[in-house]
Design an enzyme around this catalytic site. Sequence first.
Site, PDB file in Angstrom:
ATOM      1  N   CYS A 258       0.866  -1.182   0.000  1.00 37.80           N
ATOM      2  CA  CYS A 258       0.000   0.000   0.000  1.00 37.80           C
ATOM      3  C   CYS A 258       0.903   1.234   0.000  1.00 37.80           C
ATOM      4  O   CYS A 258       0.799   2.116   0.848  1.00 37.80           O
ATOM      5  CB  CYS A 258      -0.955   0.003   1.186  1.00 37.80           C
ATOM      6  SG  CYS A 258      -1.877  -1.544   1.379  1.00 37.80           S
ATOM      7  N   GLY A 262       4.447   6.889  -2.155  1.00 39.27           N
ATOM      8  CA  GLY A 262       5.839   6.496  -2.234  1.00 39.27           C
ATOM      9  C   GLY A 262       6.785   7.150  -1.240  1.00 39.27           C
ATOM     10  O   GLY A 262       8.000   6.934  -1.322  1.00 39.27           O
ATOM     11  N   LYS A 264       7.281   6.588   1.986  1.00 34.26           N
ATOM     12  CA  LYS A 264       7.972   5.609   2.830  1.00 34.26           C
ATOM     13  C   LYS A 264       8.910   4.740   1.991  1.00 34.26           C
ATOM     14  O   LYS A 264       9.987   4.349   2.467  1.00 34.26           O
ATOM     15  CB  LYS A 264       6.941   4.754   3.581  1.00 34.26           C
ATOM     16  CG  LYS A 264       6.019   5.579   4.493  1.00 34.26           C
ATOM     17  CD  LYS A 264       4.990   4.699   5.160  1.00 34.26           C
ATOM     18  CE  LYS A 264       3.986   5.519   5.951  1.00 34.26           C
ATOM     19  NZ  LYS A 264       3.110   6.343   5.078  1.00 34.26           N
ATOM     20  N   CYS A 380      -2.736   5.473   9.504  1.00 31.92           N
ATOM     21  CA  CYS A 380      -2.853   6.885   9.886  1.00 31.92           C
ATOM     22  C   CYS A 380      -4.227   7.093  10.531  1.00 31.92           C
ATOM     23  O   CYS A 380      -4.945   8.045  10.241  1.00 31.92           O
ATOM     24  CB  CYS A 380      -2.643   7.810   8.691  1.00 31.92           C
ATOM     25  SG  CYS A 380      -3.703   7.490   7.267  1.00 31.92           S
TER      26      CYS A 380
END
Length: 442
Positions: A258, A262, A264, A380
């Site tokens: 997931c 991008g 991370k 989150c």
Amino acid sequence: MKPLPLPKQKNLRADCAWVIYQILEQGKSSRDCLERVQRRHNVRDNAWLQEMSLGVMRKLPLLQHWLRTLLDRPLKGNKKVLEHLIMLGLYQLAFSRVSKHAAVGETVAAASYLGGTGLKGLVNAVLRNFQREELASRPVEDPIINSGLPKWLFKAIDSAYNDDAHAVRQATNDMAPIWLRVNSRQINKGDFASLLTKANVEFSFSDEHENGIVLKSREDITALPGFDKGFFAVQDGAAQLAAHYLNPQNGERVLDCCAAPGGKTGHIAELAPKLAYCLALDADEKRLQRVHENMDRLKHSVEIKQGDATNPSQWWDGELFDRILLDAPCSATGVIRRHPDIRWLRKSSDIDNLAALQREILNALWKLLKPGGTLLYATCSILPKENKAQVTRFIAETEDANLQPIIKTETNENPGRQILPGEQQMDGFYYARLVKSSCAIK
């Protein structure tokens, strides 16, 4: 609600009302709606469109309360959008720096662009009565209206955080700062900070983030020094912790699941530039375009695939991973201060559906992890059902899953680190780190 076409002729307030209508009546995200109307306007007006439309999202219960007080009966059909225009006018009068004259006059004029020429008198009367009755200065006793949140989320935060619930709700409505992550493969933090200083950009550092920088004001990101050279990525401080908690090592195989847009993935590549293999996976092909763009700009080389995380047979090459980052689909209740439309796009029933999907992905990905490997579960969200309850269940049901604490207070019954909105200027985020034992014995 019937779809509403974008007004044929551009008008700042009519276009803004159209965005608000799309979010609240059609369930569209602000990102998609704003993108459409901002193509018609200049940079300054685009900033206004964003500020006003998202401001209405933050104050919606109060604006609706005022609207019900001032409007004899609801508008229906293709006139419904005029209610959204009126709320935009109310927001300008009560919460913005727009002059009172312009807030009324320009909002009334915008009705014509929305097919409401015959109702301009009504729009004018409502806004004038709002001023005459001084409704903005009258206190409203209902705590849910004052919270700016839907009732289900107000109660969910109450249930999860008890005495701290008011502070959590308040932080959820605050404006989020812009965080940057310095790309250590292109420039060091000190040199990049010098470039910001020379460009008269004010910023601060963060003790917990090795390459994190917090801007002290809103800036045009693409105009910052080194944007085209990939000197930095825009990434909130809470999200910057993911790669550190995952702790990738050179020579390993890593999956970022997931992964879009991008941020991370890029951080993982920066911390371990000699990975044997790094796969950025996402189900949304359109959002994967952002991953391609970010990896190109940051000058990172990773494999990017579109695929369903619940069905690895579609995309997995058969080799186990040393580390997996699962940034699970979630309610995004931890980033509402950054994306205030989320509170109105989510429903209470979504939480159970999301928790079921998270569980399915977690079970599927665990099978792809090497014995001794690490899986970092992240959301989150600030809702326990998606976070510690999810991880507690997984540990209890999975013999070879072991909690590797991120903070000292963690237990199997209370796993992970819950970051709340505003904590050290970060967004709301949850992390739990699991290690797979080499045998099915705890």
